[in-house]
Design a protein around this motif. Structure first.
Motif, PDB file in Angstrom:
ATOM      1  N   GLN A 181      11.431   5.387  -6.786  1.00 38.32           N
ATOM      2  CA  GLN A 181      11.095   5.095  -5.399  1.00 38.32           C
ATOM      3  C   GLN A 181      11.753   3.800  -4.927  1.00 38.32           C
ATOM      4  O   GLN A 181      12.319   3.732  -3.824  1.00 38.32           O
ATOM      5  CB  GLN A 181       9.579   4.994  -5.253  1.00 38.32           C
ATOM      6  CG  GLN A 181       9.101   4.638  -3.857  1.00 38.32           C
ATOM      7  CD  GLN A 181       7.591   4.561  -3.801  1.00 38.32           C
ATOM      8  OE1 GLN A 181       6.939   5.482  -3.337  1.00 38.32           O
ATOM      9  NE2 GLN A 181       7.022   3.476  -4.266  1.00 38.32           N
ATOM     10  N   GLY A 182      11.715   2.779  -5.764  1.00 39.38           N
ATOM     11  CA  GLY A 182      12.338   1.506  -5.422  1.00 39.38           C
ATOM     12  C   GLY A 182      13.845   1.627  -5.270  1.00 39.38           C
ATOM     13  O   GLY A 182      14.441   1.038  -4.360  1.00 39.38           O
ATOM     14  N   ALA A 183      14.473   2.417  -6.145  1.00 35.49           N
ATOM     15  CA  ALA A 183      15.925   2.604  -6.070  1.00 35.49           C
ATOM     16  C   ALA A 183      16.319   3.313  -4.777  1.00 35.49           C
ATOM     17  O   ALA A 183      17.302   2.939  -4.121  1.00 35.49           O
ATOM     18  CB  ALA A 183      16.408   3.394  -7.284  1.00 35.49           C
ATOM     19  N   ILE A 184      15.557   4.340  -4.401  1.00 39.58           N
ATOM     20  CA  ILE A 184      15.857   5.053  -3.148  1.00 39.58           C
ATOM     21  C   ILE A 184      15.682   4.122  -1.956  1.00 39.58           C
ATOM     22  O   ILE A 184      16.511   4.097  -1.032  1.00 39.58           O
ATOM     23  CB  ILE A 184      14.947   6.293  -3.003  1.00 39.58           C
ATOM     24  CG1 ILE A 184      15.255   7.311  -4.109  1.00 39.58           C
ATOM     25  CG2 ILE A 184      15.123   6.924  -1.630  1.00 39.58           C
ATOM     26  CD1 ILE A 184      14.288   8.471  -4.154  1.00 39.58           C
ATOM     27  N   SER A 220      -1.174   1.050 -16.912  1.00 32.67           N
ATOM     28  CA  SER A 220      -1.713   2.154 -16.121  1.00 32.67           C
ATOM     29  C   SER A 220      -0.984   2.295 -14.789  1.00 32.67           C
ATOM     30  O   SER A 220      -1.570   2.152 -13.708  1.00 32.67           O
ATOM     31  CB  SER A 220      -3.228   1.964 -15.877  1.00 32.67           C
ATOM     32  OG  SER A 220      -3.766   3.127 -15.264  1.00 32.67           O
ATOM     33  N   THR A 221       0.297   2.609 -14.850  1.00 35.85           N
ATOM     34  CA  THR A 221       1.112   2.820 -13.651  1.00 35.85           C
ATOM     35  C   THR A 221       2.121   3.933 -13.894  1.00 35.85           C
ATOM     36  O   THR A 221       2.552   4.153 -15.028  1.00 35.85           O
ATOM     37  CB  THR A 221       1.909   1.545 -13.263  1.00 35.85           C
ATOM     38  OG1 THR A 221       2.716   1.150 -14.375  1.00 35.85           O
ATOM     39  CG2 THR A 221       0.988   0.426 -12.861  1.00 35.85           C
ATOM     40  N   PRO A 222       2.529   4.651 -12.832  1.00 32.89           N
ATOM     41  CA  PRO A 222       3.613   5.649 -12.964  1.00 32.89           C
ATOM     42  C   PRO A 222       4.961   4.936 -12.894  1.00 32.89           C
ATOM     43  O   PRO A 222       5.642   4.938 -11.867  1.00 32.89           O
ATOM     44  CB  PRO A 222       3.379   6.572 -11.767  1.00 32.89           C
ATOM     45  CG  PRO A 222       2.762   5.684 -10.734  1.00 32.89           C
ATOM     46  CD  PRO A 222       1.940   4.657 -11.483  1.00 32.89           C
ATOM     47  N   THR A 223       5.354   4.324 -13.996  1.00 30.23           N
ATOM     48  CA  THR A 223       6.517   3.429 -14.011  1.00 30.23           C
ATOM     49  C   THR A 223       7.786   4.101 -13.526  1.00 30.23           C
ATOM     50  O   THR A 223       8.523   3.559 -12.691  1.00 30.23           O
ATOM     51  CB  THR A 223       6.737   2.878 -15.426  1.00 30.23           C
ATOM     52  OG1 THR A 223       5.550   2.200 -15.840  1.00 30.23           O
ATOM     53  CG2 THR A 223       7.888   1.897 -15.459  1.00 30.23           C
ATOM     54  N   HIS A 224       8.085   5.298 -14.046  1.00 30.52           N
ATOM     55  CA  HIS A 224       9.321   5.986 -13.670  1.00 30.52           C
ATOM     56  C   HIS A 224       9.328   6.321 -12.179  1.00 30.52           C
ATOM     57  O   HIS A 224      10.368   6.204 -11.516  1.00 30.52           O
ATOM     58  CB  HIS A 224       9.492   7.260 -14.501  1.00 30.52           C
ATOM     59  CG  HIS A 224       9.761   6.974 -15.945  1.00 30.52           C
ATOM     60  ND1 HIS A 224       9.828   7.971 -16.894  1.00 30.52           N
ATOM     61  CD2 HIS A 224       9.988   5.810 -16.604  1.00 30.52           C
ATOM     62  CE1 HIS A 224      10.080   7.430 -18.081  1.00 30.52           C
ATOM     63  NE2 HIS A 224      10.169   6.122 -17.925  1.00 30.52           N
ATOM     64  N   ALA A 269       0.825  -1.199   0.000  1.00 29.43           N
ATOM     65  CA  ALA A 269       0.000   0.000   0.000  1.00 29.43           C
ATOM     66  C   ALA A 269       0.865   1.257   0.000  1.00 29.43           C
ATOM     67  O   ALA A 269       0.559   2.240  -0.686  1.00 29.43           O
ATOM     68  CB  ALA A 269      -0.930  -0.015   1.217  1.00 29.43           C
ATOM     69  N   THR A 270       1.958   1.239   0.758  1.00 31.36           N
ATOM     70  CA  THR A 270       2.841   2.405   0.835  1.00 31.36           C
ATOM     71  C   THR A 270       3.575   2.625  -0.480  1.00 31.36           C
ATOM     72  O   THR A 270       3.760   3.764  -0.920  1.00 31.36           O
ATOM     73  CB  THR A 270       3.848   2.229   1.987  1.00 31.36           C
ATOM     74  OG1 THR A 270       3.149   1.872   3.175  1.00 31.36           O
ATOM     75  CG2 THR A 270       4.611   3.508   2.238  1.00 31.36           C
ATOM     76  N   ALA A 327       4.356   6.151  -4.889  1.00 30.91           N
ATOM     77  CA  ALA A 327       4.700   6.408  -6.288  1.00 30.91           C
ATOM     78  C   ALA A 327       3.796   7.464  -6.897  1.00 30.91           C
ATOM     79  O   ALA A 327       4.237   8.271  -7.730  1.00 30.91           O
ATOM     80  CB  ALA A 327       4.605   5.114  -7.094  1.00 30.91           C
ATOM     81  N   ARG A 328       2.555   7.505  -6.467  1.00 34.21           N
ATOM     82  CA  ARG A 328       1.626   8.500  -6.992  1.00 34.21           C
ATOM     83  C   ARG A 328       1.930   9.895  -6.456  1.00 34.21           C
ATOM     84  O   ARG A 328       1.687  10.892  -7.125  1.00 34.21           O
ATOM     85  CB  ARG A 328       0.191   8.065  -6.702  1.00 34.21           C
ATOM     86  CG  ARG A 328      -0.265   7.023  -7.718  1.00 34.21           C
ATOM     87  CD  ARG A 328      -1.163   5.958  -7.149  1.00 34.21           C
ATOM     88  NE  ARG A 328      -1.500   4.989  -8.204  1.00 34.21           N
ATOM     89  CZ  ARG A 328      -0.707   3.986  -8.583  1.00 34.21           C
ATOM     90  NH1 ARG A 328       0.454   3.804  -7.989  1.00 34.21           N
ATOM     91  NH2 ARG A 328      -1.087   3.157  -9.541  1.00 34.21           N
TER      92      ARG A 328
END
Length: 454
Positions: A345-348, A336-340, A306-307, A312-313
């Motif tokens: 976010q995942g990298a951080i 339909s996702t904010p891929t970048h 959920a987080t 990401a949004r």
């Protein structure tokens, strides 16, 4: 902070819908939502850290009572802001209206690089600690599990495999079941502690650090700002829903800490890395520890998902508002996702796992990393209420903070003390968090320069 740990479905809707919210929530609905937002995975980790700072059993319980009181004071301040200035941006909008776009930008930057990503990593370390109770993966097992969970859930969100509502409900049920099981068994157990609990009082510095850990577990009540405009008869029910929900949460937290104290004793509780698992191990052996660890690990994955989804949004919205980050404001139509935004976010978050690993205090390092930034912007939120009261004296306020200005001034004082405590009594993580936010200042000026040039 919370810095939060859980973000409600209502926040997701608030970020994506433009239409004005409808007053459709009853008082029980509001109470259930606020309780669901606040009670997260942190309560399975922070009690041991609080106990390590306390000098007695009474001090432990007093910390949690104080946490409930502070949360209530802050919640009523947020309730006035949310009902007076209903906006999908929440705190971002309040800060922009009170202090301008510069402070609002720094909040958005901090949420992207510290608050939200730190919360994801914090949850990942809780997952890692309890997953390691089931199957250990070497010396750095919690960190390995944390990195795997972040990478896997980020990938699932990128390819569009989102959890359904029934899955989230099952994960919430697992969390509640774990809490109830620990409470019942802990309260009926005979303490296994062989060392008597010390009776001396904690030092003033220790109290401040203990409250940082306590209020991490209470984090999330600020998300109630997103539902305040949807409560029926909000002038009457806003305060009632907050009183009921904070009261219920405080009662649950007192019970769980009583269970830990009775089942383990203060010394064993303070030395535990996975306090719920250690309690169950002392009562039911390894099968008990394995069972509760599985429940907590599963529910933590739900909170992480959920987080990651809502975080990401938020980053996507930042990319929409500021040209410097426009690459994050791109939406992948299929699936339909904010891929970048998800990838960044995942990298951080993975970088923060590394930070927690090298300090050898994964969960605590994430608390250190997020706490100063979290309380700084909480302090600004409290000040914004005072500023906006003076700036907009004639605006309609459906809910007004009781005992104004004493209540917001008290909230600001608490935030200031916790900001001080989170800077003075924490480790290297706090320094890194502050430096990361400070790095947003030159980016703010560069963004302004680009805008003027265009």
């Amino acid at each position: 902070m919370s810095k939060g740990e859980n973000y409600s479905l209502l926040e997701e809707l608030a970020e994506t819908e433009v239409a004005a919210p409808k007053a459709s929530l009853t008082l029980p609905d509001a109470v259930a939502l606020i309780v669901g937002i606040v009670i997260g995975a942190g309560i399975f980790q922070t009690p041991a850290l609080v106990a390590a700072q306390a000098g007695s059993n009474i001090a432990v319980l007093l910390f949690w009572i104080m946490g409930g009181a502070v949360s209530l004071v802050g919640a009523v301040c947020y309730a006035e802001l949310a009902t007076t200035y209903p906006d999908v941006g929440g705190v971002y909008y309040y800060l922009k209206r009170a202090f301008g776009r510069g402070i609002a930008f720094l909040f958005a930057w901090a949420r992207m690089t510290v608050i939200q990503t730190g919360s994801i990593t914090l949850l990942a370390f809780v997952f890692g600690d309890y997953a390691s109770q089931i199957w250990r993966l070497g010396t750095f097992s919690p960190s390995v599990y944390a990195a795997i969970a972040i990478a896997l859930l980020t990938t699932l969100n990128i390819i569009g495999l989102q959890q359904g509502k029934w899955t989230q409900n099952l994960l919430t049920l697992a969390k509640v079941l774990g809490l109830l099981l620990v409470v019942i068994l802990g309260l009926t157990a005979v303490s296994n502690s062989t060392a008597p609990a010390p009776v001396e009082s904690a030092s003033s510095g220790t109290w401040g650090l203990a409250m940082v850990f306590v209020l991490l577990s209470y984090g999330g009540w600020n998300e109630a700002a997103y539902i305040s405009a949807e409560i029926q008869n909000r002038q009457r029910n806003m305060l009632r829903s907050l009183l009921w929900s904070i009261g219920i949460i405080t009662g649950i937290y007192l019970l769980i800490n009583l269970a830990y104290l009775r089942g383990l004793g203060l010394t064993n509780m303070a030395n535990s890395e996975a306090v719920a698992a250690d309690l169950m191990r002392s009562l039911w052996g390894e099968p008990g520890a394995w069972f509760i660890s599985l429940l907590i690990a599963i529910s933590t994955l739900g909170a992480m998902n959920a987080t990651i989804f809502t975080g990401a949004r938020t980053i996507y919205a930042l990319g929409q508002d500021f040209s410097l980050f426009s690459f994050m404001g791109r939406w992948q139509q299929r699936p339909s996702t904010p891929t970048h935004a998800l990838m960044l976010q995942g990298a951080i978050a993975l970088a923060l796992v590394f930070l927690g690993t090298i300090t050898r205090k994964g969960f605590e390092t994430m608390v250190d990393y997020t706490a100063p930034v979290f309380w700084f912007f909480f302090l600004l939120s409290g000040i914004s209420l005072l500023v906006l009261r003076k700036r907009d004296p004639h605006i309609l306020r459906p809910f007004r903070v009781p005992f104004y200005p004493i209540t917001p001034l008290l909230f600001c004082a608490v935030c200031g003390y916790l900001l001080y405590s989170s800077l003075v009594y924490t480790g290297v993580g706090a320094v890194v968090g502050v430096l990361v936010v400070a790095a947003g200042i030159p980016l703010l000026f560069w963004n302004r320069y680009r805008s003027r040039k265009r």
